[in-house]
Design a protein around this motif. Structure first.
Motif, mmCIF file in Angstrom:
data_model
loop_
_atom_site.group_PDB
_atom_site.id
_atom_site.type_symbol
_atom_site.label_atom_id
_atom_site.label_comp_id
_atom_site.label_asym_id
_atom_site.label_seq_id
_atom_site.Cartn_x
_atom_site.Cartn_y
_atom_site.Cartn_z
ATOM 1 N N LEU A 83 8.649 -12.431 -11.007
ATOM 2 C CA LEU A 83 9.504 -13.087 -11.998
ATOM 3 C C LEU A 83 10.259 -14.275 -11.426
ATOM 4 N N ARG A 94 18.229 -17.850 -13.664
ATOM 5 C CA ARG A 94 18.638 -16.500 -14.060
ATOM 6 C C ARG A 94 20.142 -16.371 -13.864
ATOM 7 N N TRP A 357 8.818 0.158 -18.684
ATOM 8 C CA TRP A 357 9.481 -1.143 -18.558
ATOM 9 C C TRP A 357 10.320 -1.432 -19.804
ATOM 10 N N THR A 361 14.375 -2.019 -19.735
ATOM 11 C CA THR A 361 14.845 -3.399 -19.904
ATOM 12 C C THR A 361 15.136 -3.773 -21.352
ATOM 13 N N GLN A 393 4.575 -11.205 -19.829
ATOM 14 C CA GLN A 393 4.451 -11.483 -18.396
ATOM 15 C C GLN A 393 3.218 -10.749 -17.866
ATOM 16 N N THR A 423 16.087 -7.991 -10.932
ATOM 17 C CA THR A 423 15.919 -8.318 -12.356
ATOM 18 C C THR A 423 16.634 -7.306 -13.227
ATOM 19 N N TYR A 424 16.480 -6.027 -12.923
ATOM 20 C CA TYR A 424 17.146 -4.991 -13.713
ATOM 21 C C TYR A 424 18.659 -5.094 -13.578
ATOM 22 N N ARG A 439 14.200 -15.013 -23.241
ATOM 23 C CA ARG A 439 14.275 -13.556 -23.139
ATOM 24 C C ARG A 439 13.060 -12.984 -22.420
ATOM 25 N N ASP A 440 11.889 -13.548 -22.703
ATOM 26 C CA ASP A 440 10.656 -13.047 -22.088
ATOM 27 C C ASP A 440 10.507 -13.455 -20.631
ATOM 28 N N TYR A 442 13.081 -12.832 -18.601
ATOM 29 C CA TYR A 442 13.940 -11.834 -17.963
ATOM 30 C C TYR A 442 14.968 -12.474 -17.030
ATOM 31 N N ARG A 445 19.992 -9.656 -18.675
ATOM 32 C CA ARG A 445 19.843 -8.348 -19.297
ATOM 33 C C ARG A 445 20.032 -8.492 -20.799
#
Length: 638
Positions: A83, A94, A357, A361, A393, A423-424, A439-440, A442, A445
């Motif tokens: 990502l 991000r 996933w 997420t 993704q 990422t999480y 949004r796609d 990532y 959150r």
């Protein structure tokens, strides 16, 4: 009485607005900075200190004001490696890492469906170990709460319900099969094989209840195995074949699913033909359950004019797997062959990666979960124009699929991989020029609404009033009293199905208002509704657990788990907190931690102290509890 509650609700709602100013205002743990929305100079807004992210747009304005906000540059695992490169190529930044309390609440809800108690929260805040997040994830994965939550998750996936399996079958399937499988971290491939090939009595060989639920108990043989095949491709492969169970895909799915648009109805029959080699009998379904036994001389014959699907024509249909055209090996049992083909196919792993996933997420690679298109998932073999790859993704989906396969289809290992990725752990707040299409990618959150079960279980832990909300009992071996297992339910995620006979009325009402459905003819809905807000403000489920004088009874059990005549009275954590010798400010702080899992902002602290005036904390505890539980942030995971 109704008039009293309406007046009370109005007064308390005004207090909530007074305290919270009508906003979601969680603050950073130990936030030493003022709420800029209410007290800062306009000229100071937007200024940043060293280390902060410039031009940040905060979902919760007061949370990070003036704080250094770290942005991870180094990937934690394969998720971030993929990502971070995608984000770099897209030129999109991000957001920053969420704080410890935010992470603790988020991962607790995602992995266990509930939050930790106040004692554990305070210990986590005090812990200075840089690896404490990883240790906490491991703690959750090893907990009974995790087993409760993921047993429930599989019950939802497999649609466990007393309406088809009978109460004994549904409870036994959940308690003696699914729960034990989750507790021992059984491979998902092993679970799928056991469920597809199950034989025996539904009250003894509990795994047989999956096929009973999948096939249903009505209709002809072809309809039943068609139902089973549809359910298997749906939950284990993520591809709904219901459409081609009635007609060819061409002309119906041409703009929806490339793979299925090329399939004939006969291709579906060939998959269903793996499942005809059995019979289901019973002399008394309610008392003795159902017997699933082999009957290898029963082929799939496409020659019907009645039933729930259009007429079939085609004679005897040999078994062939819809994804590959493979046939059973010489001497191989048809059901065992199907289980092998399903679990060895890459779609099996892709399906569970997408579901896990999405659960963690709130943004799955493909949605809905059962609409994966096998012809549009491999980035190394893209579909012909004008079709495009289906996953948002695709490279990450394939990398995680490889990990899932190499791990031996390990549920906990996959969830751990996700939870420990940078990422999480991103904040919900946005940076720079964030747009919905990001949004796609990532880069932040996504906020999600909690389910009714999560709202209730979070509330139970926050108040620490662990009263029973349901009960059941079942013999592992019918007729053997020594194998009787009493079941006592304190949390919503502990219920095996939605049978109201197991639930006390108040919980039934609560979950119904929150739209849990019944896994049969009432679908789940998670959209917010005014009735939910009214319930949170007025219902006894809430009112009977808050305030400074709450206790509950715990009945002692003997060595066999049976309830005895002895009991003890337990004081809830909020009641204990209200009567401690701590300062009122510390009591307010810890109340916020226990219910919302965050520190109060300075503005909130001032408002609450003004509301309390010369009263003791005990005098305002009920109002404070009620107000925080009715904050809108209590019902979201962010």
């Amino acid at each position: 009485m109704v008039r009293f509650y309406l007046i009370k609700s109005t007064v308390l709602l005004l207090l909530a607005l007074l305290i919270g100013s009508g906003r979601l205002v969680p603050a950073y743990a130990g936030d030493p900075h003022p709420n800029c929305m209410s007290g800062c100079d306009r000229a100071d807004r937007g200024k940043t200190t060293r280390g902060t992210v410039p031009k940040a747009t905060f979902l919760f304005p007061s949370r990070y004001q003036g704080m250094a906000l770290p942005v991870a540059d180094q990937p934690a695992n394969l998720i971030d490696r993929v990502l971070f490169e995608v984000q770099r190529e897209a030129g999109v930044e991000r957001t920053f890492r969420c704080d410890d309390l935010n992470f603790m609440r988020r991962v607790s809800l995602d992995l266990t469906g509930r939050i930790p108690n106040l004692k554990r929260i305070l210990a986590f805040l005090k812990d200075q170990d840089p690896d404490k997040r990883a240790r906490y994830v491991d703690e959750l994965l090893a907990s009974e709460a995790f087993v409760d939550r993921w047993t429930y998750w599989f019950n939802e996936l497999f649609e466990t319900t007393y309406k088809v399996q009978n109460t004994r079958g549904a409870v036994g399937f959940s308690t003696f099969y699914l729960r034990e499988a989750v507790a021992e971290n059984r491979s998902l491939a092993t679970m799928a094989t056991e469920l597809i090939t199950a034989r025996g009595n539904s009250y003894r060989a509990w795994s047989t209840n999956y096929l009973l639920r999948a096939g249903g108990l009505g209709g002809n043989l072809q309809d039943r195995v068609d139902n089973e095949a549809t359910h298997i491709t749906d939950v284990f492969l993520g591809t709904s074949t219901a459409c081609i169970s009635c007609h060819d895909g061409s002309g119906y799915l041409d703009d929806i699913n490339l793979f299925l648009s090329r399939q004939k109805r006969r291709n579906f029959w060939e998959t269903a033909a793996f499942l005809t080699a059995k019979q289901i009998t019973s002399d008394n379904p309610l008392l003795h359950g159902f017997d699933l036994t082999d009957r290898l001389d029963t082929p799939y014959i496409a020659d019907t004019v009645d039933g729930m699907r259009p007429p079939r024509e085609g004679g005897v249909i040999p078994p062939r797997f819809v994804l590959t055209g493979e046939e059973p090996g010489d001497g191989e049992h048809p059901a065992a062959a199907l289980a092998r083909m399903v679990t060895e196919d890459r779609m099996f792993a892709r399906n569970f990666v997408n579901r896990l996933w999405g659960h963690m997420t709130a943004v799955p690679f493909v949605s809905p979960y059962n609409e994966l298109d096998p012809a549009r998932l491999d980035p190394d073999q893209p579909p012909p124009s004008p079709w495009t790859l289906q996953a948002n993704q695709p490279r990450l989906m394939e990398a995680m699929t490889d990990f899932f396969i190499e791990s031996g289809h390990d549920l906990r290992a996959t969830l751990r991989l996700i939870a420990l990725s940078e990422t999480y752990q991103l904040s919900t707040d946005t940076v720079r020029d964030w747009r919905p299409e990001h949004r796609d990618l990532y880069v932040r959150r996504v906020v999600r609404e909690l389910t009714g079960e999560e709202v209730f279980d979070q509330f139970v832990v926050a108040t620490d009033v662990l009263r029973r909300v349901g009960a059941a009992g079942i013999e592992r071996v019918p007729g053997d009293g020594d194998s009787f297992t009493p079941l006592s339910f304190v949390f919503a995620h502990q219920f095996p199905d939605n049978y109201h006979g197991h639930m006390f009325y108040m919980l039934t009402q609560f979950l119904t208002v929150f739209g849990v459905g019944n896994r049969y003819d009432q679908p789940r809905f998670d959209a917010p509704a005014p009735s939910q807000a009214l319930l949170m403000m007025n219902d006894y489920v809430i009112q009977g657990r808050i305030g400074p004088y709450q206790t509950y009874i715990v009945w002692e059990r003997d060595e066999h788990g049976n309830i005895t005549n002895e009991y003890r009275e337990v004081i809830s954590q909020l009641t204990h907190l209200a009567h401690t010798a701590l300062s009122d400010r510390e009591k307010i702080r810890r109340t916020f931690l226990a219910i919302l899992m965050r520190e109060p902002t300075r503005l909130e602290m001032r408002k609450i102290e003004a509301l309390k005036g010369n009263q003791s904390f005990v005098d305002v505890a009920h109002t404070l509890h009620w107000t925080l539980i009715n904050y809108s942030e209590f019902r979201i995971n962010y």
